[in-house]
Design a protein around this motif. Sequence first.
Motif, short mmCIF file in Angstrom:
data_model
loop_
_atom_site.label_atom_id
_atom_site.label_comp_id
_atom_site.label_asym_id
_atom_site.label_seq_id
_atom_site.Cartn_x
_atom_site.Cartn_y
_atom_site.Cartn_z
N ALA A 73 0.94 -1.17 0.09
CA ALA A 73 -0.06 -0.03 -0.06
C ALA A 73 0.59 1.22 0.13
O ALA A 73 2.14 1.29 0.50
N ARG A 74 0.27 2.31 -0.53
CA ARG A 74 1.16 3.53 -0.71
C ARG A 74 1.51 4.11 0.56
O ARG A 74 2.62 4.58 0.85
N SER A 75 0.63 4.02 1.59
CA SER A 75 0.87 4.33 2.95
C SER A 75 2.23 3.53 3.48
O SER A 75 2.76 4.28 4.22
N THR A 76 2.03 2.24 3.20
CA THR A 76 3.16 1.73 3.78
C THR A 76 4.56 1.93 3.39
O THR A 76 5.46 2.19 3.86
N VAL A 77 4.50 2.00 1.99
CA VAL A 77 5.84 2.59 1.30
C VAL A 77 6.23 3.93 1.62
O VAL A 77 7.34 3.97 2.03
N HIS A 78 5.51 4.70 1.79
CA HIS A 78 5.70 6.22 2.05
C HIS A 78 6.05 6.23 3.54
O HIS A 78 7.08 6.72 3.98
N ASP A 79 5.48 5.61 4.53
CA ASP A 79 5.90 5.48 5.99
C ASP A 79 7.19 4.83 6.12
O ASP A 79 7.96 5.32 6.79
N TYR A 80 7.55 3.87 5.45
CA TYR A 80 8.91 3.38 5.58
C TYR A 80 9.97 4.16 4.81
O TYR A 80 11.08 4.33 5.52
N LEU A 81 9.56 5.02 3.92
CA LEU A 81 10.45 6.08 3.39
C LEU A 81 10.78 7.26 4.40
O LEU A 81 12.07 7.53 4.49
N ASP A 82 9.69 7.47 5.22
CA ASP A 82 10.08 8.65 6.01
C ASP A 82 10.85 7.89 7.28
O ASP A 82 11.55 8.70 7.79
N LEU A 83 10.55 6.89 7.70
CA LEU A 83 11.25 6.14 8.88
C LEU A 83 12.59 6.06 8.31
O LEU A 83 13.38 6.43 9.08
N TRP A 84 12.96 5.37 7.32
CA TRP A 84 14.31 5.28 6.75
C TRP A 84 15.06 6.45 6.54
O TRP A 84 16.35 6.46 6.75
N ASP A 85 14.35 7.52 6.17
CA ASP A 85 15.24 8.85 6.10
C ASP A 85 15.07 9.51 7.51
O ASP A 85 16.54 9.93 7.70
N TYR A 86 14.47 9.07 8.33
CA TYR A 86 14.75 9.83 9.80
C TYR A 86 15.76 9.00 10.46
O TYR A 86 16.57 9.81 11.09
N ASP A 87 15.86 7.64 10.10
CA ASP A 87 16.68 7.11 11.16
C ASP A 87 18.16 6.83 10.45
O ASP A 87 19.02 6.02 10.92
N GLY A 88 18.10 7.30 9.12
CA GLY A 88 19.61 7.21 8.45
C GLY A 88 19.65 5.94 7.68
O GLY A 88 20.83 5.82 7.06
N THR A 89 18.86 5.14 7.52
CA THR A 89 18.92 4.01 6.66
C THR A 89 19.19 4.58 5.27
O THR A 89 19.85 3.87 4.62
N LEU A 90 18.50 5.47 4.58
CA LEU A 90 18.71 5.80 3.30
C LEU A 90 19.93 6.15 3.09
O LEU A 90 20.81 6.02 1.97
N ASP A 91 20.67 7.05 4.14
CA ASP A 91 22.10 7.55 3.95
C ASP A 91 23.15 6.45 3.88
O ASP A 91 24.07 6.30 3.45
N ARG A 92 22.72 5.27 4.80
CA ARG A 92 23.63 4.39 4.97
C ARG A 92 23.64 3.55 3.67
O ARG A 92 24.87 2.91 3.18
N ILE A 93 22.64 3.06 3.22
CA ILE A 93 22.41 2.32 1.70
C ILE A 93 23.19 3.13 0.86
O ILE A 93 23.85 2.84 -0.09
N HIS A 94 22.84 4.56 0.68
CA HIS A 94 23.54 5.50 -0.27
C HIS A 94 25.01 5.38 -0.25
O HIS A 94 25.90 5.05 -1.14
#
Length: 156
Positions: A73-94
């Motif tokens: 669901a779009r809400s699930t995908v968007h919520d994980y995007l927000d969470l991973w941006d907040y906790d630094g997961t996206l930065d670690r992956i990048h």
Amino acid sequence: MWTNENRARYDRSNLRYPSDLTDAEWVLIAPLIPPAKRGGGKRSVDLRAVVNGLMYVLSTGCQWRAIPKDLPARSTVHDYLDLWDYDGTLDRIHHTLYVACREQAGRDASPTAGVIDSQSVKGAEKRGPRSTRRATMRARRSRARSGTSSSTRRVS
């Protein structure tokens, strides 16, 4: 260079969507995603499907409401995007993928020089780091009156 070996490696025709992660790509980023929090309920969503949903939105530029029904669901995908941006997961992956790409190209893990033009500096001064995620944010509806209509009378 496009050789027969490289063509087979980059062929995405056997995937559901061209933006979906291959098994090799998933192996690289799966360890970087944090586990579910202790004490909570068991995670019921497939994280690979969530990442595929994120990649679909980013690669197609579609609206959040246009995410296909076979992805989470779009809400699930968007919520994980927000969470991973907040906790630094996206930065670690990048960072991990950035270092791997540089090392694969035979370069140092971190660059020793950079080029910055005046337009980049001006843009960063105006918008700052918050401008980088504008493409992935939900659209906001304006509560203000439309700028195209006017409440004043026209004089003939």
